[in-house]
Design a protein around this motif. Sequence first.
Motif: not given
Length: 161
Positions: A56-79
Amino acid sequence: MQQAKNLLAEQGKIPTLRALAAELNVDPMALYHYFANKAALLEAVTVSLLEAIYQPNPEGQWQAEVRQLCHSYLELLSRYPGLLETMLKMSTDGPAQVFIARLEQALTPLALAKVEFEPLRDLLADYLHGVALAMQCNPGGIPVGCVDAPLDLIFRGLTSR
């Protein structure tokens, strides 16, 4: 490390040092130079995998950053279908610390106190792990975007604080 990741993806579990050595065509004792035991290999592989999730970019829009982090984490766990169970059985918290640090970065604009952050971290991790297990039981039937509406609810709660 890469071969261990490949075997995890194929077999759903961290390979033994002997199995990894056989795949690499090396003497198993050679691996003990790098890993003291299977637990050390487990830690190294899982941390390496988790380091590939969204930064995440700590200066980014926090909701979008958390959402992208969660999606990325789930994608990793599914791979890597066995990764979640592997991490939950571990006695060390190295992989969890990678996710926690990324979550803290994403939430930087909120300046949450520790007493606010920790329950949020636990709620989010438990929710994501439940979704990941559901995804494993229904491969291809549950998209990572299924977490968006629940995340919006969490975001509203954080925004109203």
